[in-house]
Design an enzyme around this catalytic site. Sequence first.
Site, PDB file in Angstrom:
ATOM      1  N   GLU A 224       0.826  -1.218   0.000  1.00  0.00           N
ATOM      2  CA  GLU A 224       0.000   0.000   0.000  1.00  0.00           C
ATOM      3  C   GLU A 224       0.849   1.253   0.000  1.00  0.00           C
ATOM      4  O   GLU A 224       2.030   1.235   0.339  1.00  0.00           O
ATOM      5  CB  GLU A 224      -0.934   0.015   1.206  1.00  0.00           C
ATOM      6  CG  GLU A 224      -0.321  -0.423   2.524  1.00  0.00           C
ATOM      7  CD  GLU A 224       0.827   0.407   3.025  1.00  0.00           C
ATOM      8  OE1 GLU A 224       0.744   1.653   2.917  1.00  0.00           O
ATOM      9  OE2 GLU A 224       1.811  -0.142   3.543  1.00  0.00           O
TER      10      GLU A 224
ATOM     11  N   GLY B 200       6.482  -0.175   4.187  1.00  0.00           N
ATOM     12  CA  GLY B 200       5.242  -0.499   3.493  1.00  0.00           C
ATOM     13  C   GLY B 200       5.537  -0.862   2.052  1.00  0.00           C
ATOM     14  O   GLY B 200       6.589  -1.437   1.741  1.00  0.00           O
ATOM     15  N   GLU B 201       4.610  -0.562   1.165  1.00  0.00           N
ATOM     16  CA  GLU B 201       4.726  -0.823  -0.277  1.00  0.00           C
ATOM     17  C   GLU B 201       4.675  -2.308  -0.624  1.00  0.00           C
ATOM     18  O   GLU B 201       4.691  -2.675  -1.788  1.00  0.00           O
ATOM     19  CB  GLU B 201       6.023  -0.235  -0.859  1.00  0.00           C
ATOM     20  CG  GLU B 201       6.200   1.241  -0.682  1.00  0.00           C
ATOM     21  CD  GLU B 201       7.522   1.761  -1.245  1.00  0.00           C
ATOM     22  OE1 GLU B 201       8.275   0.978  -1.881  1.00  0.00           O
ATOM     23  OE2 GLU B 201       7.812   2.954  -1.044  1.00  0.00           O
ATOM     24  N   GLY B 202       4.657  -3.194   0.379  1.00  0.00           N
ATOM     25  CA  GLY B 202       4.755  -4.627   0.117  1.00  0.00           C
ATOM     26  C   GLY B 202       6.177  -5.141   0.188  1.00  0.00           C
ATOM     27  O   GLY B 202       6.433  -6.307  -0.145  1.00  0.00           O
TER      28      GLY B 202
END
Length: 353
Positions: free
Chosen positions: A175, A317-319
């Site tokens: 995300e 974050g970001e995966g």
Amino acid sequence: MSDLNSLFSRQQFFAPIKDLSALRRTLQALPAGDENAASTAAAREEILTKPPGSLGRLEEIVAWLARWQGRYPPVMDDPQVCVFAGNHGVAEAGVSAYPPVVTEQMVQNFERGGAAINQLSAELGAKVTVVPLELAHPVNNFLHAPAMSEREFLGAFQSGMLAVRPGASILCPGEMGIGNTTAASAICFALLGGEPADWCGRGSGIPIGMLERKIEVVSEAVRLHENAIVDGLDALRILGGREIAAMAGSIVAARLLRVPVMLDGFICSAAALALHCSGPGGLAHCMVGHSSMEPGHRRLLAHLGLRPLLDLDLRLGEGTGAVLAALMARAALRCHLGMATFAEAGVHSGIER
């Protein structure tokens, strides 16, 4: 054209969700995994040239891949990384170190291939699927009104479902959204209780004064909406954001499509918590990639009974943590399939079987 065909097939498979009641029914009837495939993986582990169980959780990963892909041997040749992006009205309450415009700027960075998630995904052999969700129209500030209407929530949830590619060997959802650690903290506080400070961390690096404001915001928001929050979907709609709802949708779609899911950090896990609280057992196809620096993440994982594979002090974050763990999953599978058995190697096992 193949991408368009794939999207069309997904639209056929996932009929529009009419209302929250229909979604709740779906969460109560998710398909089970393939225990025969998992048992076959476990049986091979027992005869490989190593002491039984000596590869620890690497052995668990292979059985998990087989169970939720519904086949033996499982594969890791087509991983999918999805980054969902959304903006939050609560960002105006002074809870983030960055302005909301950074969400759109980072989406452009993802699309150009310039972010950390792009580099790690390339190592995994995956192209990042970027899903921006109405960035010019943040969800409502939940200090004043529910973040999303039912229609807005279901639209975001369905966007997440449609992003999952049928046949993917694993899904790593991530995300981007300024203010979304505040939303995740509020979801966790609403569903699991405790103290607001238990769930609030420094996110992108906010100073102590801003952290104190964040705790106040989470406390005030849950107090305002607590009578309307009956289950996880309510919490996700009222306190979440489009990208968090979309991540939840992608997790459900992956279950329906037989795609195992590697969860990322605190925000992704908050989306998973909402599903768990609305349909226990709905996270059986998920592993947790890592434990993040957000203090609420460990508490959340303990509640879910999920043990992270990695602990690297990540808070991006970001995966990113999910992709790092997926790289470990690929290594585990390679080891499982490439190792010789005792019989093949002519090595005495030392154990009567």
